[in-house]
Design an enzyme around this catalytic site. Structure first.
Site, mmCIF file in Angstrom:
data_model
loop_
_atom_site.group_PDB
_atom_site.id
_atom_site.type_symbol
_atom_site.label_atom_id
_atom_site.label_comp_id
_atom_site.label_asym_id
_atom_site.label_seq_id
_atom_site.Cartn_x
_atom_site.Cartn_y
_atom_site.Cartn_z
ATOM 1 N N TYR A 265 -7.378 2.359 5.816
ATOM 2 C CA TYR A 265 -6.507 1.211 5.552
ATOM 3 C C TYR A 265 -6.419 0.183 6.669
ATOM 4 O O TYR A 265 -5.808 -0.846 6.502
ATOM 5 C CB TYR A 265 -5.110 1.664 5.146
ATOM 6 C CG TYR A 265 -4.450 2.673 6.072
ATOM 7 C CD1 TYR A 265 -4.123 2.345 7.372
ATOM 8 C CD2 TYR A 265 -4.142 3.957 5.608
ATOM 9 C CE1 TYR A 265 -3.510 3.271 8.210
ATOM 10 C CE2 TYR A 265 -3.532 4.886 6.443
ATOM 11 C CZ TYR A 265 -3.221 4.535 7.753
ATOM 12 O OH TYR A 265 -2.623 5.455 8.569
ATOM 13 N N CYS B 284 17.190 47.064 9.834
ATOM 14 C CA CYS B 284 17.285 48.314 10.602
ATOM 15 C C CYS B 284 18.638 49.004 10.439
ATOM 16 O O CYS B 284 18.816 50.116 10.920
ATOM 17 C CB CYS B 284 17.011 48.056 12.076
ATOM 18 S SG CYS B 284 18.346 47.215 12.924
ATOM 19 N N GLU C 266 0.844 -1.205 0.000
ATOM 20 C CA GLU C 266 0.000 0.000 0.000
ATOM 21 C C GLU C 266 0.874 1.247 0.000
ATOM 22 O O GLU C 266 1.864 1.286 0.719
ATOM 23 C CB GLU C 266 -0.865 0.042 1.281
ATOM 24 C CG GLU C 266 -1.680 -1.203 1.505
ATOM 25 C CD GLU C 266 -2.346 -1.205 2.891
ATOM 26 O OE1 GLU C 266 -2.478 -0.122 3.507
ATOM 27 O OE2 GLU C 266 -2.723 -2.293 3.339
ATOM 28 N N ASP D 148 1.368 10.324 3.162
ATOM 29 C CA ASP D 148 2.045 11.241 4.072
ATOM 30 C C ASP D 148 1.048 12.253 4.634
ATOM 31 O O ASP D 148 0.947 13.384 4.181
ATOM 32 C CB ASP D 148 3.175 11.952 3.320
ATOM 33 C CG ASP D 148 4.168 12.570 4.274
ATOM 34 O OD1 ASP D 148 4.052 12.338 5.492
ATOM 35 O OD2 ASP D 148 5.070 13.285 3.802
ATOM 36 N N LYS E 194 2.314 4.521 1.238
ATOM 37 C CA LYS E 194 2.318 5.105 2.586
ATOM 38 C C LYS E 194 1.965 6.583 2.431
ATOM 39 O O LYS E 194 2.764 7.392 1.954
ATOM 40 C CB LYS E 194 3.688 4.933 3.234
ATOM 41 C CG LYS E 194 3.720 5.418 4.673
ATOM 42 C CD LYS E 194 4.971 4.885 5.363
ATOM 43 C CE LYS E 194 4.984 5.222 6.845
ATOM 44 N NZ LYS E 194 4.984 6.634 7.139
ATOM 45 N N CYS F 54 15.024 47.319 16.146
ATOM 46 C CA CYS F 54 14.885 46.605 14.870
ATOM 47 C C CYS F 54 13.453 46.088 14.701
ATOM 48 O O CYS F 54 12.973 45.317 15.527
ATOM 49 C CB CYS F 54 15.862 45.438 14.819
ATOM 50 S SG CYS F 54 15.730 44.491 13.309
ATOM 51 N N CYS G 217 22.405 44.824 9.655
ATOM 52 C CA CYS G 217 21.067 44.241 9.539
ATOM 53 C C CYS G 217 20.337 44.871 8.359
ATOM 54 O O CYS G 217 20.223 46.097 8.295
ATOM 55 C CB CYS G 217 20.297 44.475 10.834
ATOM 56 S SG CYS G 217 18.551 44.086 10.716
ATOM 57 N N CYS H 294 21.686 40.688 14.522
ATOM 58 C CA CYS H 294 21.498 42.132 14.525
ATOM 59 C C CYS H 294 21.589 42.630 15.970
ATOM 60 O O CYS H 294 21.053 42.005 16.876
ATOM 61 C CB CYS H 294 20.114 42.438 13.955
ATOM 62 S SG CYS H 294 19.555 44.097 14.304
ATOM 63 N N LYS I 67 10.619 3.046 2.998
ATOM 64 C CA LYS I 67 10.584 4.481 2.735
ATOM 65 C C LYS I 67 11.285 4.850 1.428
ATOM 66 O O LYS I 67 12.280 4.226 1.047
ATOM 67 C CB LYS I 67 11.248 5.247 3.893
ATOM 68 C CG LYS I 67 10.584 5.040 5.233
ATOM 69 C CD LYS I 67 9.239 5.725 5.349
ATOM 70 C CE LYS I 67 9.356 7.178 5.753
ATOM 71 N NZ LYS I 67 9.657 7.389 7.154
HETATM 72 S S1 IVH Z 1 -0.824 0.783 8.770
HETATM 73 C C1 IVH Z 1 -0.236 -1.369 12.574
HETATM 74 N N1 IVH Z 1 -1.036 1.678 6.318
HETATM 75 O O1 IVH Z 1 2.277 5.491 8.597
HETATM 76 C C2 IVH Z 1 -0.283 -0.630 11.290
HETATM 77 N N2 IVH Z 1 -0.102 3.128 7.943
HETATM 78 O O2 IVH Z 1 4.658 4.724 10.203
HETATM 79 C C3 IVH Z 1 -0.555 0.785 11.449
HETATM 80 N N3 IVH Z 1 0.459 5.354 7.091
HETATM 81 O O3 IVH Z 1 0.937 5.942 11.801
HETATM 82 C C4 IVH Z 1 -0.441 1.606 10.266
HETATM 83 N N4 IVH Z 1 -0.193 5.031 5.034
HETATM 84 O O4 IVH Z 1 -0.002 7.361 9.890
HETATM 85 C C5 IVH Z 1 -0.639 1.951 7.564
HETATM 86 N N5 IVH Z 1 -1.343 2.343 4.117
HETATM 87 C C6 IVH Z 1 -0.940 2.623 5.360
HETATM 88 C C7 IVH Z 1 -0.410 3.880 5.712
HETATM 89 C C8 IVH Z 1 0.013 4.088 7.022
HETATM 90 C C9 IVH Z 1 0.331 5.903 5.870
HETATM 91 C C10 IVH Z 1 1.049 6.060 8.252
HETATM 92 C C11 IVH Z 1 0.221 6.021 9.503
HETATM 93 C C12 IVH Z 1 1.070 5.352 10.538
HETATM 94 C C13 IVH Z 1 2.431 5.546 9.997
HETATM 95 C C14 IVH Z 1 3.338 4.428 10.468
#
Ligand code: IVH
Length: 689
Positions: A232, A417, A121, A125, A123, A438, A414, A432, A320
């Site tokens: 999710y 000022c 999935e 942000d 991740k 200032c 500065c 400064c 990551k």
């Molecule tokens: S699962 C036990 N799925 O990533 C599993 N987390 O580093 C709990 N996040 O706190 C999280 N996309 O805020 C899961 N597809 C995804 C995610 C996801 C983003 C974030 C979430 C979590 C953090 C963990």
């Protein structure tokens, strides 16, 4: 359609149920499937009718009514929610090798050599939420917080149209759906444009913007911010109806939750790799930020066997992405002056899209960083947007340096000022010295000046100072003492107009009187308070007291500093050469002198009479404070110790007699132990007093 005034209660009830359902269906088509079937006008008719019926029958408003999404009035704080099942986080890895290790460890734990299926999935942000449904009705939402206790964001999450407020009849009685709230890149850019137009500080990245928007005490603000979500995972569930992550996604979809279209079931390691590479490729073109890929063991039975480590599951991991980078050129380097007077170089860049976000400036941190990385105006540079930080410049591409590239000469005055900007020997920052005058530092200085240990003027809070500064009512501390005069009646013979503070919104005669009373009470002030209030760098209340004790009057101190005579001050135990330099610098600056002289016209600075007791357990002793005190502030404690005849030092050495330790004490406590110095608790210290 029947006229609303002719509806019976039962008819109204039935129609509200119908409208809630129709509008939810239309929201779903619009927000989830991008496939609206109602025109805007048709949609509005439904919403208006819903509101009109609710206005006539307020007792019939349903919890899942679309009118509940508009947000409501300001609260003073978020209440806490204890998660019935903790909201965990994930372990991070950065390479396929580490992913392979993770997969191996899962297999080893399960004692199997067979391939294990994983859900891959994106991740997202953003920030995670947990939404609770009871008998299919949305009842509460919380942030993750520390994973154990979060904050109640029920009203705020409700304003997200993608969140279903009512689920189909067949869902478990208790169901917590968890996922991520995020702001799309486009909504983030639009929001920042609005911020800039309104002179507000823009958000650093979409995640901060989402967090800032969700954590609003006034949920109407959240409602105006266009947040989105993906579901999710789950928290508490009374009866689990799915046996795999893939199956859970099918349920989520059927219940009307948005799920990410790039979630992919992978049966082999090769498929995991493929899913990662694909997401990496499409990352920049996705309408929202993702910072990696999450792999979860698909089977719930296996997840349950694998269980958890302290804070992370053994059955999932986050892979990551490296930070996103791009090439662009430096158009200009300019200096920003912060509230504390620090001069920070900022590079104006040829605007560049870094992973979907337009970047047009980056901080260069300080003088040395520019030299070290040899950034010049005209250079081609690598820009990086790494998760939560402001864009950074990684380095220069030397081959692309134009012949006319210009080296940046860091200013020694500065830019705001014109006062000297100096850099202490072992500091990276140039500052400064126009502290009191200032404009970049003015608000901070004013707030310091009126603070409790300084002039202690009640009624001039941060917001008022900010407004007064913006409106030109206060430029510097001396102006505080002419407020009353300037507030007076309008002068009929000139164009001078009184300020009439009493007519300001939220003010009245009483608050103005109180403010003037508080100001006038300080027309006579003690010498330590006065010195401390000037806000000279490194001169805290304890140092101010040492100076006061040494000079007893303000004028000789000022004269010495103006004439750069530091011998006297350095002879004081507890004051070093660096501090003395800061004091001299302060009094070299003509703007500061002007304000100090004006202040001396308005206030009388008392001669210092040393009331420190000479016959106490602390007299003549050197004490050091560390950690957080519970019953008083650090400054109060210092003042108390000084009045008992003690010397207060900043760091522990062999000369220290006592270390007074609050909670969360750091390295000082350790050093004291090593040196065998007596450590006192706050209680013991109080008893001594
Ligand atoms: S699962 C036990 N799925 O990533 C599993 N987390 O580093 C709990 N996040 O706190 C999280 N996309 O805020 C899961 N597809 C995804 C995610 C996801 C983003 C974030 C979430 C979590 C953090 C963990």
């Amino acid at each position: 359609m029947k006229d609303i005034k002719d509806l019976t209660v039962d008819e109204a009830k039935a129609e509200l149920a119908y409208l809630a359902q129709e509008i939810a269906k239309s929201d779903n088509a619009y927000y989830q499937n991008d496939d609206p079937y109602l025109s805007d006008a048709e949609y509005d008719v439904l919403k208006h009718r819903n509101i009109a019926i609710e206005t006539r029958f307020p007792e019939l408003v349903r919890p899942d009514s679309p009118s509940q999404r508009v947000g409501s009035v300001v609260k003073s704080a978020f209440s806490k929610v204890t998660h019935r099942f903790p909201m965990l986080s994930l372990g991070d890895v950065f390479s396929f090798d580490e992913v392979a290790d993770f997969v191996m460890s899962v297999k080893r734990y399960l004692n199997t050599s067979e391939e294990i299926a994983f859900m891959s999935e994106p991740k997202i942000d953003g920030l995670s939420f947990s939404a609770r449904y009871e008998k299919g009705i949305f009842v509460q939402a919380a942030t993750r917080g520390d994973g154990i206790i979060g904050e109640d964001i029920t009203e705020n999450l409700k304003t997200l149209k993608q969140l279903p407020l009512k689920l189909p009849a067949d869902v478990p009685d208790i169901l917590e759906v968890r996922g991520e709230v995020y702001m799309s890149k486009a909504d983030f850019l639009a929001l920042n444009e609005r911020c800039e137009a309104e002179n507000k500080k823009p958000f650093a990245n979409p995640r901060n913007a989402a967090a800032g928007s969700l954590r609003q005490l006034d949920s109407r603000i959240t409602a105006s911010r266009n947040l989105s979500l993906f579901a999710y995972t789950w928290g508490e569930v009374s009866q689990r109806q799915w046996d795999s992550q893939a199956d859970f996604f099918n349920h989520l979809k059927a219940w009307g939750f948005p799920i990410n279209p790039n979630n992919t079931l992978c049966n082999t390691f090769a498929e995991l790799e493929k899913s990662f590479k694909k997401l990496m490729e499409i990352r920049a073109s996705l309408p929202y930020d993702i910072d990696g890929v999450v792999y979860k063991v698909n089977s719930i039975a296996l997840q349950e066997r694998l269980g958890f480590l302290t804070r992370t599951p053994r059955w999932a991991i986050a892979h990551k992405f490296p930070a996103e980078q791009a090439l662009t050129t430096i158009k200009n380097i300019r200096i920003q002056v912060g509230r504390t007077g620090a001069l920070t170089p900022v590079a104006d860049l040829e605007p560049i899209n870094v992973g979907g976000v337009l970047v047009s400036h980056a901080t260069l941190h300080n003088e040395d960083e520019i030299k070290r990385k040899d950034f010049r105006i005209g250079d081609t540079v690598i820009v990086q947007r790494a998760g939560d930080v402001i864009p950074q410049l990684v380095g220069v591409i030397p081959e692309k340096r134009p012949v006319d590239s210009k080296e940046f000469i860091f200013p020694t005055t500065c830019p705001i000022c014109g006062a000297h900007a100096i850099r202490e020997e072992d500091e990276a920052v140039r500052r400064c010295t126009g502290g009191l005058s200032c404009p970049a530092q003015a608000k901070e200085r004013l707030a310091h000046f009126v603070s409790r240990d300084a002039f202690d003027i009640v009624g001039l809070g941060d917001k008022i100072i900010e407004d007064f500064f913006a409106e030109g009512i206060l430029h510097n501390p001396a102006d505080i003492f002419t407020l009353q005069e300037r507030n007076g009646g309008d002068d009929l013979f000139s164009s001078v107009q009184g300020l009439h503070l009493e007519n300001r919104e939220g003010w009245g005669k009483k608050s103005v009187d109180n403010l003037f009373k508080s100001i006038n009470a300080r027309r006579t002030v003690s010498l330590p308070r006065f010195i401390y209030a000037l806000g000279i760098r490194q001169v805290g209340i304890a140092t101010a007291r040492l100076i006061a004790k040494h000079y007893t009057k303000f004028e000789p101190f000022m004269l010495d500093m103006q004439n750069k005579q530091t011998a006297g001050i350095i002879s004081i135990d507890g004051i070093g050469a660096a501090m003395a330099t800061d004091m001299v610098e302060f009094f070299q600056e003509p703007h500061n002198l002007e304000i100090v002289n004006r202040l001396l016209q308005y206030v009388k600075v008392e001669e210092f009479i040393d009331d420190a007791q000479t016959d106490t357990p602390l007299s003549g002793k050197t004490v050091v404070f560390t950690g957080t005190l519970q019953q008083m502030t650090r400054n109060e404690a210092k003042a108390k110790a000084l009045s008992m005849g003690a010397k207060v030092a900043g760091s522990v050495s062999a000369k220290t007699d006592f270390v007074i330790m609050g909670t969360d004490a750091g390295s000082k406590a350790k050093t004291a132990q090593e040196l065998g110095i007596t450590i006192l608790s706050e209680e013991e210290f109080l008893q001594m007093l």
